[in-house]
Scaffold this motif. Structure first.
Motif, PDB file in Angstrom:
ATOM      1  N   GLY A  79      -4.213   1.651   2.498  1.00 34.90           N
ATOM      2  CA  GLY A  79      -3.269   0.535   2.548  1.00 34.90           C
ATOM      3  C   GLY A  79      -2.988   0.398   3.839  1.00 34.90           C
ATOM      4  N   PHE A  80      -1.582  -0.497   4.005  1.00 34.47           N
ATOM      5  CA  PHE A  80      -1.284  -1.263   5.129  1.00 34.47           C
ATOM      6  C   PHE A  80      -1.271  -0.098   6.357  1.00 34.47           C
ATOM      7  CE2 PHE A  80       2.377  -2.967   7.582  1.00 34.47           C
ATOM      8  CZ  PHE A  80       1.680  -3.717   8.462  1.00 34.47           C
ATOM      9  N   GLY A  81      -0.533   1.005   5.910  1.00 32.34           N
ATOM     10  CA  GLY A  81      -0.162   1.986   6.900  1.00 32.34           C
ATOM     11  C   GLY A  81      -1.276   2.500   7.686  1.00 32.34           C
ATOM     12  N   ILE A 130      13.940   3.369   0.333  1.00 34.43           N
ATOM     13  CA  ILE A 130      13.076   2.281   0.882  1.00 34.43           C
ATOM     14  C   ILE A 130      11.444   2.474   0.880  1.00 34.43           C
ATOM     15  CG2 ILE A 130      12.791   1.385   3.352  1.00 34.43           C
ATOM     16  CD1 ILE A 130      15.494   0.662   2.519  1.00 34.43           C
ATOM     17  N   ASP A 131      10.898   1.521   0.295  1.00 30.65           N
ATOM     18  CA  ASP A 131       9.405   1.427   0.748  1.00 30.65           C
ATOM     19  C   ASP A 131       8.302   2.519   0.243  1.00 30.65           C
ATOM     20  OD1 ASP A 131      10.489  -1.031   1.448  1.00 30.65           O
ATOM     21  OD2 ASP A 131       9.607  -0.811   3.302  1.00 30.65           O
ATOM     22  N   MET A 132       8.868   3.163  -0.796  1.00 28.85           N
ATOM     23  CA  MET A 132       7.938   4.337  -1.238  1.00 28.85           C
ATOM     24  C   MET A 132       6.782   3.751  -2.034  1.00 28.85           C
ATOM     25  SD  MET A 132       9.145   7.209   0.151  1.00 28.85           S
ATOM     26  CE  MET A 132       8.170   8.565  -0.452  1.00 28.85           C
ATOM     27  N   ASP A 180       0.984   1.298  -0.231  1.00 24.96           N
ATOM     28  CA  ASP A 180       0.596   0.486   0.771  1.00 24.96           C
ATOM     29  C   ASP A 180       1.035   1.527   2.104  1.00 24.96           C
ATOM     30  OD1 ASP A 180      -1.124  -1.656   1.071  1.00 24.96           O
ATOM     31  OD2 ASP A 180       0.384  -3.028   0.227  1.00 24.96           O
ATOM     32  N   PHE A 181       2.172   2.346   2.096  1.00 23.36           N
ATOM     33  CA  PHE A 181       2.582   2.798   3.112  1.00 23.36           C
ATOM     34  C   PHE A 181       2.020   4.458   2.827  1.00 23.36           C
ATOM     35  CE2 PHE A 181       5.551  -0.261   3.414  1.00 23.36           C
ATOM     36  CZ  PHE A 181       5.216  -0.995   4.753  1.00 23.36           C
ATOM     37  N   ILE A 182       1.704   4.969   1.694  1.00 25.59           N
ATOM     38  CA  ILE A 182       1.690   6.282   1.235  1.00 25.59           C
ATOM     39  C   ILE A 182       0.501   6.598   0.930  1.00 25.59           C
ATOM     40  CG2 ILE A 182       2.825   8.067  -0.371  1.00 25.59           C
ATOM     41  CD1 ILE A 182       5.428   6.611   0.096  1.00 25.59           C
ATOM     42  N   VAL A 227      10.661   5.546   3.741  1.00 24.34           N
ATOM     43  CA  VAL A 227       9.704   5.243   4.814  1.00 24.34           C
ATOM     44  C   VAL A 227       9.925   3.948   5.306  1.00 24.34           C
ATOM     45  CG1 VAL A 227       8.408   7.076   4.024  1.00 24.34           C
ATOM     46  CG2 VAL A 227       7.935   4.813   3.231  1.00 24.34           C
ATOM     47  N   THR A 228       9.471   3.835   6.756  1.00 22.06           N
ATOM     48  CA  THR A 228       9.516   4.876   7.663  1.00 22.06           C
ATOM     49  C   THR A 228      10.972   5.044   8.367  1.00 22.06           C
ATOM     50  OG1 THR A 228       8.908   3.488   9.260  1.00 22.06           O
ATOM     51  CG2 THR A 228       6.916   4.505   8.117  1.00 22.06           C
ATOM     52  N   THR A 229      11.282   6.114   8.664  1.00 20.57           N
ATOM     53  CA  THR A 229      12.417   6.572   9.234  1.00 20.57           C
ATOM     54  C   THR A 229      12.831   5.455  10.210  1.00 20.57           C
ATOM     55  OG1 THR A 229      11.771   8.728   8.996  1.00 20.57           O
ATOM     56  CG2 THR A 229      14.064   8.302  10.095  1.00 20.57           C
ATOM     57  N   GLU A 230      12.177   5.145  11.428  1.00 17.05           N
ATOM     58  CA  GLU A 230      12.589   4.357  12.432  1.00 17.05           C
ATOM     59  C   GLU A 230      12.258   2.887  12.355  1.00 17.05           C
ATOM     60  OE1 GLU A 230       9.771   6.064  12.206  1.00 17.05           O
ATOM     61  OE2 GLU A 230       7.953   4.890  13.271  1.00 17.05           O
ATOM     62  N   VAL A 231      11.622   2.181  11.081  1.00 12.78           N
ATOM     63  CA  VAL A 231      11.390   1.239  11.030  1.00 12.78           C
ATOM     64  C   VAL A 231      12.149   0.539   9.916  1.00 12.78           C
ATOM     65  CG1 VAL A 231       9.603  -0.719  10.605  1.00 12.78           C
ATOM     66  CG2 VAL A 231       8.718   1.444  11.905  1.00 12.78           C
ATOM     67  N   CYS A 232      11.672   0.516   8.628  1.00  7.95           N
ATOM     68  CA  CYS A 232      12.566   0.029   7.570  1.00  7.95           C
ATOM     69  C   CYS A 232      13.717   0.614   7.198  1.00  7.95           C
ATOM     70  CB  CYS A 232      11.348  -0.339   6.329  1.00  7.95           C
ATOM     71  SG  CYS A 232      10.213  -1.503   6.700  1.00  7.95           S
ATOM     72  N   VAL A 233      13.718   1.871   7.194  1.00 11.74           N
ATOM     73  CA  VAL A 233      14.941   2.694   6.838  1.00 11.74           C
ATOM     74  C   VAL A 233      16.231   2.341   8.026  1.00 11.74           C
ATOM     75  CG1 VAL A 233      15.904   4.939   6.527  1.00 11.74           C
ATOM     76  CG2 VAL A 233      13.667   4.515   5.847  1.00 11.74           C
ATOM     77  N   ARG A 286      10.693  -2.589  -1.808  1.00 10.92           N
ATOM     78  CA  ARG A 286       9.206  -2.930  -1.370  1.00 10.92           C
ATOM     79  C   ARG A 286       8.858  -4.117  -0.361  1.00 10.92           C
ATOM     80  NH1 ARG A 286       6.834  -3.600  -7.472  1.00 10.92           N
ATOM     81  NH2 ARG A 286       7.536  -5.774  -6.773  1.00 10.92           N
ATOM     82  N   GLU A 287       8.370  -3.633   0.641  1.00 15.38           N
ATOM     83  CA  GLU A 287       7.692  -4.602   1.797  1.00 15.38           C
ATOM     84  C   GLU A 287       6.840  -5.467   1.303  1.00 15.38           C
ATOM     85  OE1 GLU A 287       7.495  -3.203   5.664  1.00 15.38           O
ATOM     86  OE2 GLU A 287       6.648  -5.019   6.594  1.00 15.38           O
ATOM     87  N   CYS A 288       6.707  -6.639   1.172  1.00 10.74           N
ATOM     88  CA  CYS A 288       5.703  -7.667   0.734  1.00 10.74           C
ATOM     89  C   CYS A 288       6.062  -8.995   0.843  1.00 10.74           C
ATOM     90  CB  CYS A 288       5.469  -7.096  -0.919  1.00 10.74           C
ATOM     91  SG  CYS A 288       6.759  -7.633  -1.955  1.00 10.74           S
ATOM     92  N   GLY A 345      10.883  -8.691   5.068  1.00 14.19           N
ATOM     93  CA  GLY A 345      11.136  -8.165   6.625  1.00 14.19           C
ATOM     94  C   GLY A 345      11.013  -6.501   6.544  1.00 14.19           C
ATOM     95  N   LYS A 346      11.489  -5.859   7.668  1.00 13.60           N
ATOM     96  CA  LYS A 346      11.872  -4.563   7.695  1.00 13.60           C
ATOM     97  C   LYS A 346      13.314  -4.115   7.257  1.00 13.60           C
ATOM     98  CE  LYS A 346       7.899  -4.149  10.026  1.00 13.60           C
ATOM     99  NZ  LYS A 346       6.544  -3.937   9.041  1.00 13.60           N
ATOM    100  N   GLY A 347      14.192  -5.037   7.312  1.00 16.12           N
ATOM    101  CA  GLY A 347      15.437  -4.816   6.952  1.00 16.12           C
ATOM    102  C   GLY A 347      15.512  -5.246   5.468  1.00 16.12           C
TER     103      GLY A 347
END
Ligand code: C5J
Length: 223
Positions: free
Chosen positions: A36-38, A25-27, A30-32, A159-165, A73-75, A133-135
């Motif tokens: 980026g977004f994160g 998920i989403d490596m 933008d997150f890492i 990533v991230t454990t509690e959101v998209c994962v 990828r979240e986009c 989306g997150k899912g």
């Protein structure tokens, strides 16, 4: 195909390699990566960089075992027509989704920030799912793809454990998939959120799914 077994939590996890897939998920940058977004949300992105080696090890073991690998990828589309205002106008970040940053427009398809980090880049033949989306099931072809491949078991990293994962794992659990999260191949910007998410997944006899270490997962594959 014979059934394999993982020393998982809260108890043993059985699976068949030809009916399994790994969803990373989403490596993405933008997150890492910085800029980026994160980071625009005020997060310390270096926390997520720690898991790159374990995610790499997991991907490489699954490749060696010939198990299906899916990257997400979240986009959003460049016109942001798939990004609701409720998502875009949230809080007061440094930059919002669609604004231009050092890696291009944040979370916009085709921009450098949306790319998966080079160390974990997909290889030809691996499916990449762009999700608004997150899912990963929402507004994507993931479900049809899994059905076509007769997949019953899903392994999760990223990533991230509690959101998209977690969102994707819950979506998958509700759809009847056996789900296992690689505990040391997922990370959050918040220590406590990662641990609590793992606890929630495993609780009540694996109410959302199972968890295991990358070493224990790969040991079951003999790779
Ligand atoms: C977030 C994600 N955290 N990939 N996305 O917004 O978890």
């Amino acid at each position: 195909m014979n059934e394999l077994m993982i020393q998982a939590r809260p108890h043993i996890f059985n699976f068949q390699t030809d009916a399994s897939a790994l969803i990373v998920i989403d490596m993405q940058r933008d997150f890492i990566d910085s800029g980026g977004f994160g980071e625009s949300l005020g997060n310390d992105v270096s926390r997520l960089q720690k898991i790159i080696p374990t995610v790499k090890q997991l991907i490489s073991g699954f490749r060696d075992a010939g198990i299906t690998i899916i990257h997400t990828r979240e986009c959003h589309l460049p016109d942001l027509s798939d990004c609701p205002d409720a998502k875009r106008y949230r809080g007061s970040p440094g930059l919002r989704i669609g604004d231009s940053g050092p890696m291009g427009r944040l979370l916009v398809k085709g921009e450098p920030g949306v790319e998966i980090i080079p160390a974990l880049a997909p290889i030809p033949g691996e499916k990449v799912i762009d999700k608004p989306g997150k899912g990963a099931f929402y507004q994507t072809d993931l479900e049809g793809f899994l059905q076509d491949q007769h997949i019953e078991t899903l392994f999760f990293a990223g990533v991230t454990t509690e959101v998209c994962v977690q969102t994707t794992m819950r979506e998958a659990n509700d759809r009847g998939y056996f789900c296992l999260l690689a505990r040391d191949a997922t990370e959050s910007y918040f220590d406590a959120f990662k641990q609590t998410t793992i606890d929630m997944i495993e609780a009540q006899g694996a109410i959302v799914g199972w968890t295991a270490t990358v070493d224990d997962i790969l040991a079951s594959l003999h790779v």
